[in-house]
Design a protein around this motif. Structure first.
Motif, PDB file in Angstrom:
ATOM      1  N   ARG A  21       0.837  -1.213   0.000  1.00 32.33           N
ATOM      2  CA  ARG A  21       0.000   0.000   0.000  1.00 32.33           C
ATOM      3  C   ARG A  21       0.867   1.256   0.000  1.00 32.33           C
ATOM      4  N   ALA A  22       1.944   1.231   0.754  1.00 31.04           N
ATOM      5  CA  ALA A  22       2.852   2.381   0.781  1.00 31.04           C
ATOM      6  C   ALA A  22       3.482   2.593  -0.601  1.00 31.04           C
ATOM      7  N   CYS A  23       3.857   1.501  -1.273  1.00 29.31           N
ATOM      8  CA  CYS A  23       4.412   1.598  -2.627  1.00 29.31           C
ATOM      9  C   CYS A  23       3.389   2.175  -3.600  1.00 29.31           C
ATOM     10  N   PHE A  24       2.159   1.687  -3.505  1.00 30.51           N
ATOM     11  CA  PHE A  24       1.098   2.182  -4.381  1.00 30.51           C
ATOM     12  C   PHE A  24       0.880   3.675  -4.156  1.00 30.51           C
ATOM     13  N   ASN A  25       0.764   4.080  -2.897  1.00 28.35           N
ATOM     14  CA  ASN A  25       0.506   5.485  -2.585  1.00 28.35           C
ATOM     15  C   ASN A  25       1.638   6.384  -3.066  1.00 28.35           C
ATOM     16  N   ALA A  26       2.872   5.932  -2.871  1.00 30.86           N
ATOM     17  CA  ALA A  26       4.014   6.721  -3.329  1.00 30.86           C
ATOM     18  C   ALA A  26       4.025   6.829  -4.856  1.00 30.86           C
ATOM     19  N   TYR A  27       3.678   5.729  -5.533  1.00 33.75           N
ATOM     20  CA  TYR A  27       3.678   5.729  -6.997  1.00 33.75           C
ATOM     21  C   TYR A  27       2.642   6.707  -7.543  1.00 33.75           C
ATOM     22  N   VAL A  28       1.419   6.642  -7.055  1.00 32.29           N
ATOM     23  CA  VAL A  28       0.362   7.482  -7.634  1.00 32.29           C
ATOM     24  C   VAL A  28       0.565   8.957  -7.306  1.00 32.29           C
ATOM     25  N   GLN A  29       1.344   9.256  -6.257  1.00 33.09           N
ATOM     26  CA  GLN A  29       1.645  10.655  -5.960  1.00 33.09           C
ATOM     27  C   GLN A  29       2.457  11.307  -7.074  1.00 33.09           C
TER      28      GLN A  29
ATOM     29  N   GLN B  61      -9.781  11.677 -13.617  1.00 32.59           N
ATOM     30  CA  GLN B  61      -9.474  10.344 -14.124  1.00 32.59           C
ATOM     31  C   GLN B  61      -8.533   9.601 -13.176  1.00 32.59           C
ATOM     32  N   ASN B  62      -7.500  10.265 -12.697  1.00 32.64           N
ATOM     33  CA  ASN B  62      -6.562   9.624 -11.782  1.00 32.64           C
ATOM     34  C   ASN B  62      -7.182   9.414 -10.406  1.00 32.64           C
ATOM     35  N   ARG B  63      -7.882  10.415  -9.925  1.00 36.49           N
ATOM     36  CA  ARG B  63      -8.510  10.315  -8.600  1.00 36.49           C
ATOM     37  C   ARG B  63      -9.500   9.160  -8.563  1.00 36.49           C
ATOM     38  N   LEU B  64     -10.301   9.028  -9.603  1.00 37.91           N
ATOM     39  CA  LEU B  64     -11.315   7.977  -9.625  1.00 37.91           C
ATOM     40  C   LEU B  64     -10.686   6.591  -9.758  1.00 37.91           C
ATOM     41  N   LYS B  65      -9.505   6.508 -10.395  1.00 33.78           N
ATOM     42  CA  LYS B  65      -8.816   5.214 -10.481  1.00 33.78           C
ATOM     43  C   LYS B  65      -8.315   4.772  -9.109  1.00 33.78           C
ATOM     44  N   VAL B  66      -7.883   5.721  -8.293  1.00 32.00           N
ATOM     45  CA  VAL B  66      -7.475   5.377  -6.931  1.00 32.00           C
ATOM     46  C   VAL B  66      -8.673   4.852  -6.146  1.00 32.00           C
ATOM     47  N   ILE B  67      -9.805   5.535  -6.266  1.00 32.48           N
ATOM     48  CA  ILE B  67     -11.027   5.097  -5.577  1.00 32.48           C
ATOM     49  C   ILE B  67     -11.436   3.711  -6.058  1.00 32.48           C
ATOM     50  N   HIS B  68     -11.411   3.514  -7.363  1.00 33.32           N
ATOM     51  CA  HIS B  68     -11.747   2.208  -7.935  1.00 33.32           C
ATOM     52  C   HIS B  68     -10.851   1.117  -7.368  1.00 33.32           C
ATOM     53  N   THR B  69      -9.568   1.398  -7.280  1.00 33.44           N
ATOM     54  CA  THR B  69      -8.618   0.411  -6.768  1.00 33.44           C
ATOM     55  C   THR B  69      -8.974  -0.008  -5.347  1.00 33.44           C
TER      56      THR B  69
ATOM     57  N   ILE C 190      -2.635  -8.241  -5.827  1.00 36.41           N
ATOM     58  CA  ILE C 190      -3.116  -8.240  -7.213  1.00 36.41           C
ATOM     59  C   ILE C 190      -4.168  -7.151  -7.400  1.00 36.41           C
ATOM     60  N   ALA C 191      -5.109  -7.074  -6.473  1.00 39.40           N
ATOM     61  CA  ALA C 191      -6.162  -6.061  -6.571  1.00 39.40           C
ATOM     62  C   ALA C 191      -5.579  -4.657  -6.478  1.00 39.40           C
ATOM     63  N   LEU C 192      -4.625  -4.463  -5.574  1.00 36.27           N
ATOM     64  CA  LEU C 192      -4.031  -3.142  -5.369  1.00 36.27           C
ATOM     65  C   LEU C 192      -3.329  -2.634  -6.626  1.00 36.27           C
ATOM     66  N   PHE C 193      -2.663  -3.536  -7.338  1.00 40.10           N
ATOM     67  CA  PHE C 193      -1.861  -3.125  -8.493  1.00 40.10           C
ATOM     68  C   PHE C 193      -2.514  -3.446  -9.835  1.00 40.10           C
ATOM     69  N   HIS C 194      -3.744  -3.942  -9.832  1.00 36.94           N
ATOM     70  CA  HIS C 194      -4.305  -4.427 -11.099  1.00 36.94           C
ATOM     71  C   HIS C 194      -4.417  -3.326 -12.152  1.00 36.94           C
TER      72      HIS C 194
END
Length: 250
Positions: free
Chosen positions: A7-15, A23-31, A58-62
């Motif tokens: 989760r920390a990796c995902f959050n750092a990446y999307v920042q 579009q980006n905000r909604l993809k985070v919510i979708h994830t 898998i779900a976090l990074f799909h």
């Protein structure tokens, strides 16, 4: 939290992307929604704690490829840009996001992500195909929420005004009545695009997924918001077919 590092990796990446863009905000919510649904499916399947960590990762990074896809091409339409699942696999292979997992687990994660959006799965080992089926189901559950509640123009490239006068093409209607997923290459009308979401029900792998979709009821909402001028009987017949299918399979 089992996947705290991921989760920390995902959050750092999307920042690294503009999260003020819808579009980006909604993809985070979708994830985040997909992760929760993946947990429900995992509990239904009695996954071990370690297997659940793999499934949640898998779900976090799909959809990790979606952010770079939109940055490069300003679209989420794969055939106009790049296959976002293939791109996501490449991004993960270049990262250290999966380092906590064994080599075998990493390959399971990468394969499940790469094939979460494909029309059909290729042969895989038993555990990998389970993960792939899980993410395909979890993703579809939340895409129906997106279809129901996010701006229809951005999710389908259609509008309520244009859809009112549209029809379902003969080939797409036949796919629905034959209980087939919609082949995107065969779509001819805007209403054909809407049918894609109904076709999700014919590619559900687990009873829990069907029950989640049924309880949500999201699939009906866009259709119930308007009166179709040319295709109301056609749409009513298709929705009846879908609901009969759900009743028999949930």
């Amino acid at each position: 939290m089992a996947i705290e590092k991921e989760r920390a990796c995902f959050n750092a990446y999307v920042q690294g992307f503009d999260l003020e863009q819808d579009q980006n905000r909604l993809k985070v919510i979708h994830t985040m929604h997909v992760v929760k649904i993946m947990q429900q499916i995992g509990r239904f399947l009695n996954l071990s704690d370690r297997e659940m960590e793999v499934a949640e990762t898998i779900a976090l990074f799909h959809d990790i490829g979606r952010f770079e896809q939109f940055k490069r091409y300003n679209t989420f339409v794969d055939h106009l840009s790049v296959d976002h699942a293939d791109l996501g696999k490449e991004i993960l292979e270049r990262s250290d996001f999966l380092d906590r997992f064994s080599g075998k687990e990493q390959q399971q994660i990468l394969m499940a992500i790469q094939f979460h959006n494909k029309y059909e799965l290729v042969p895989m080992d038993e555990k990998t195909i389970q993960y792939a089926k899980m993410i395909r189901d979890a993703d579809k559950c939340d895409i129906l929420r997106v279809f129901a509640f996010e701006p229809i123009e951005s999710t389908t490239s259609t509008s309520y005004e244009s859809i009112q006068n549209d029809v379902v093409s003969e080939e797409i209607e036949a796919m629905i009545h034959n209980h087939q997923c919609i082949d995107k290459t065969k779509r001819k009308t805007g209403l054909d695009i809407w049918m894609t979401f109904l076709g999700f029900f014919f590619d559900v792998n687990y009873p829990i997924t069907m029950r989640i979709m049924k309880k949500q009821g999201y699939y009906r909402l866009p259709f119930d918001r308007i009166r179709f001028r040319r295709a109301q009987k056609q749409v009513d017949s298709i929705l009846s077919e879908i609901e009969n299918y759900i009743a028999r399979n949930s």
